[in-house]
Design an enzyme around this catalytic site. Structure first.
Site, PDB file in Angstrom:
ATOM      1  N   LYS A   9      56.918 -56.272   7.479  1.00  0.00           N
ATOM      2  CA  LYS A   9      56.769 -55.290   8.420  1.00  0.00           C
ATOM      3  C   LYS A   9      56.965 -53.943   7.908  1.00  0.00           C
ATOM      4  O   LYS A   9      56.167 -52.937   7.951  1.00  0.00           O
ATOM      5  CB  LYS A   9      57.216 -55.386   9.868  1.00  0.00           C
ATOM      6  CG  LYS A   9      57.033 -56.482  10.405  1.00  0.00           C
ATOM      7  CD  LYS A   9      56.134 -56.727  11.760  1.00  0.00           C
ATOM      8  CE  LYS A   9      55.877 -58.054  12.076  1.00  0.00           C
ATOM      9  NZ  LYS A   9      55.082 -58.064  13.270  1.00  0.00           N
TER      10      LYS A   9
ATOM     11  N   LYS B  72      49.888 -65.797   7.014  1.00  0.00           N
ATOM     12  CA  LYS B  72      49.708 -66.603   8.203  1.00  0.00           C
ATOM     13  C   LYS B  72      48.870 -65.855   9.134  1.00  0.00           C
ATOM     14  O   LYS B  72      49.043 -64.614   9.403  1.00  0.00           O
ATOM     15  CB  LYS B  72      51.156 -67.087   8.643  1.00  0.00           C
ATOM     16  CG  LYS B  72      51.805 -65.840   9.470  1.00  0.00           C
ATOM     17  CD  LYS B  72      52.783 -66.144  10.692  1.00  0.00           C
ATOM     18  CE  LYS B  72      53.017 -65.060  11.515  1.00  0.00           C
ATOM     19  NZ  LYS B  72      53.237 -65.469  12.720  1.00  0.00           N
TER      20      LYS B  72
ATOM     21  N   LYS C 272      48.627 -62.582  15.462  1.00  0.00           N
ATOM     22  CA  LYS C 272      48.188 -61.806  16.489  1.00  0.00           C
ATOM     23  C   LYS C 272      48.088 -60.248  16.124  1.00  0.00           C
ATOM     24  O   LYS C 272      46.585 -59.732  16.424  1.00  0.00           O
ATOM     25  CB  LYS C 272      48.959 -61.564  17.511  1.00  0.00           C
ATOM     26  CG  LYS C 272      49.151 -62.859  18.444  1.00  0.00           C
ATOM     27  CD  LYS C 272      49.719 -62.747  19.648  1.00  0.00           C
ATOM     28  CE  LYS C 272      51.122 -63.566  20.056  1.00  0.00           C
ATOM     29  NZ  LYS C 272      52.377 -63.078  19.450  1.00  0.00           N
TER      30      LYS C 272
HETATM   31  N1  AQP Z   1      49.918 -68.963  12.077  1.00  0.00           N
HETATM   32  C1  AQP Z   1      50.791 -69.762  12.810  1.00  0.00           C
HETATM   33  N2  AQP Z   1      50.921 -70.835  12.490  1.00  0.00           N
HETATM   34  C2  AQP Z   1      51.658 -71.614  13.404  1.00  0.00           C
HETATM   35  N3  AQP Z   1      52.500 -71.196  14.277  1.00  0.00           N
HETATM   36  C3  AQP Z   1      52.534 -69.980  14.298  1.00  0.00           C
HETATM   37  N4  AQP Z   1      53.141 -68.922  15.381  1.00  0.00           N
HETATM   38  C4  AQP Z   1      52.861 -67.820  15.147  1.00  0.00           C
HETATM   39  N5  AQP Z   1      52.060 -67.810  14.080  1.00  0.00           N
HETATM   40  C5  AQP Z   1      51.837 -69.015  13.695  1.00  0.00           C
HETATM   41  C6  AQP Z   1      54.237 -69.512  16.115  1.00  0.00           C
HETATM   42  O1  AQP Z   1      53.834 -69.054  17.607  1.00  0.00           O
HETATM   43  C7  AQP Z   1      55.016 -68.777  18.170  1.00  0.00           C
HETATM   44  C8  AQP Z   1      54.822 -67.357  18.810  1.00  0.00           C
HETATM   45  O2  AQP Z   1      55.158 -66.312  18.038  1.00  0.00           O
HETATM   46  P1  AQP Z   1      55.379 -64.714  18.490  1.00  0.00           P
HETATM   47  O3  AQP Z   1      54.499 -64.444  19.650  1.00  0.00           O
HETATM   48  O4  AQP Z   1      56.740 -64.645  18.864  1.00  0.00           O
HETATM   49  O5  AQP Z   1      55.298 -63.749  17.269  1.00  0.00           O
HETATM   50  P2  AQP Z   1      54.714 -64.217  15.572  1.00  0.00           P
HETATM   51  O6  AQP Z   1      55.427 -65.335  15.102  1.00  0.00           O
HETATM   52  O7  AQP Z   1      55.143 -63.021  15.125  1.00  0.00           O
HETATM   53  O8  AQP Z   1      53.384 -64.671  16.155  1.00  0.00           O
HETATM   54  P3  AQP Z   1      52.192 -63.534  15.668  1.00  0.00           P
HETATM   55  O9  AQP Z   1      50.911 -64.411  16.025  1.00  0.00           O
HETATM   56  O10 AQP Z   1      52.159 -63.377  14.186  1.00  0.00           O
HETATM   57  O11 AQP Z   1      52.253 -62.166  16.451  1.00  0.00           O
HETATM   58  P4  AQP Z   1      52.676 -60.618  15.824  1.00  0.00           P
HETATM   59  O12 AQP Z   1      51.475 -60.432  15.174  1.00  0.00           O
HETATM   60  O13 AQP Z   1      52.616 -60.068  17.317  1.00  0.00           O
HETATM   61  O14 AQP Z   1      53.853 -60.569  15.353  1.00  0.00           O
HETATM   62  C9  AQP Z   1      55.984 -68.995  17.488  1.00  0.00           C
HETATM   63  O15 AQP Z   1      56.829 -70.250  17.653  1.00  0.00           O
HETATM   64  C10 AQP Z   1      55.614 -68.893  16.028  1.00  0.00           C
HETATM   65  O16 AQP Z   1      56.383 -69.472  15.013  1.00  0.00           O
END
Ligand code: AQP
Length: 332
Positions: A112, A197, A200
């Site tokens: 980040k 990966k 969101k």
């Molecule tokens: N690409 C992925 N593949 C498998 N699992 C994933 N998770 C996130 N991305 C993937 C899992 O989803 C859960 C929720 O995650 P989070 O909302 O706490 O934040 P994150 O991991 O940071 O997910 P994002 O989608 O990447 O969100 P942003 O962009 O807001 O940071 C977790 O169990 C994570 O492992």
């Protein structure tokens, strides 16, 4: 008594198929083997700037998606982090226990910071201490298992280290939790860039398939997914884009490796994309239908969040009382 599980997601935008296959679907599948607690972690969401009105709405949308994906509110607690003040209180105690260097090594923070052009003034302190709050979320409920996607493995290791450090400094207080990853789909990659990966907050239009995307958009995004210059699926060593599409299909369809190989080896990419699209749309359709019904029943949804918070509050308070006592804090 069944062991307790805890997990959560940030209401930072539309949940995507990575969130679903890496975490949410797994939660729904294993919930009845455990005493399950699932949280919508809005205090994590404000580590980056959020529109306040949208954030509140997002919490209810994520709650609706949790239930639409199969969480049973009669069994699983489903609530929003900020409903229970003890999360931040425990996070503060941990912040005072964790060496600065432990947080500096977190790769998600480094990524980040890199996105922000290495400008420390451009990233909030919350983003740096976020893994401490995550540890507090889990340890507050004395969870023994945490089902998450692979990207959270490092944060889970930190959570275990924090529990062990606190226990050794102050005496056994916290259960040291295990991480549980799904066997297929633990890391779904971006469709526009299979080296990153799926996320969101990625921002680019062809990066992710959201759980609420209509069939036409799913077709478009998967149709544009990055593959490679091979003529068809090389089963012995598919490139990252093709591998990602195969993983998405396999995870949604629960196919074995053998079934996958027999069906897909040598298949041309146009046909592969059509099959993946059909599979994803078929699996998203019932989730989207149920989501629509739940969003039309806001009183019910709010009742689930309220009742769940009431159910978990005594667990959190019991942990806090011990943690305050162990650290010598005056207010018990
Ligand atoms: N690409 C992925 N593949 C498998 N699992 C994933 N998770 C996130 N991305 C993937 C899992 O989803 C859960 C929720 O995650 P989070 O909302 O706490 O934040 P994150 O991991 O940071 O997910 P994002 O989608 O990447 O969100 P942003 O962009 O807001 O940071 C977790 O169990 C994570 O492992």
């Amino acid at each position: 008594m069944k062991p307790r599980i805890f997990s959560g997601m940030q209401p930072t935008g539309e949940l995507h198929i990575g969130n679903y296959l890496g975490a949410l679907r797994n939660w729904a599948r294993i919930q009845h083997d455990y005493e399950p607690i699932f949280c919508i972690v809005d205090q994590h969401a404000i580590t980056v700037r959020q529109d306040p009105k949208r954030l509140r709405e997002s919490c209810e949308q994520v709650a609706a998606l949790y239930l639409a994906a199969g969480l049973d509110p009669g069994h699983s607690a489903v609530f929003v982090q900020s409903q229970i003040a003890a999360h931040v209180e425990l996070a503060w105690i941990f912040t005072c226990t964790v060496p600065f260097g432990w947080l500096g090594r977190m790769t998600q923070f480094k990524a980040k910071l890199q996105q922000a052009g290495q400008k420390h003034d451009a990233v909030g302190t919350g983003l740096f201490v976020y893994p401490v709050l995550m540890a507090a979320d889990i340890l507050l409920y004395q969870a023994s298992v945490v089902p998450v996607g692979d990207d959270q493995s490092q944060h889970m290791e930190l959570t275990r280290n924090i529990a062990q450090r606190f226990n050794s400094l102050y005496g056994k207080t916290f259960v040291v939790p295990e991480t549980r990853l799904p066997s297929v789909g633990a890391r779904i990659m971006g469709l526009d860039d299979p080296t990153r990966k799926m996320s969101k907050s990625a921002g680019s239009p062809n990066h992710a398939v959201s759980l609420l995307d209509p069939p036409g958009r799913v077709r478009k995004v998967i149709g544009r997914a990055v593959t490679d210059s091979e003529p068809g699926v090389d089963w012995s060593g598919p490139g990252p884009g093709v591998k990602n599409l195969l993983t998405i299909f396999q995870a949604f369809g629960d196919w074995t490796d053998g079934q996958m190989e027999r069906h897909f080896a040598g298949m041309r990419y146009g046909s592969l994309k059509k099959e993946v699209t059909a599979m994803v749309n078929a699996k998203l359709e019932p989730i989207q239908r149920r989501y629509g019904e739940l969003m039309d029943s806001r009183d019910y949804l709010r009742g689930v969040l309220r009742d769940s918070a009431d159910r978990v509050a005594p667990i959190a308070e019991a942990t806090m009382r011990r943690a305050r006592k162990r650290t010598g804090l005056y207010g018990l």
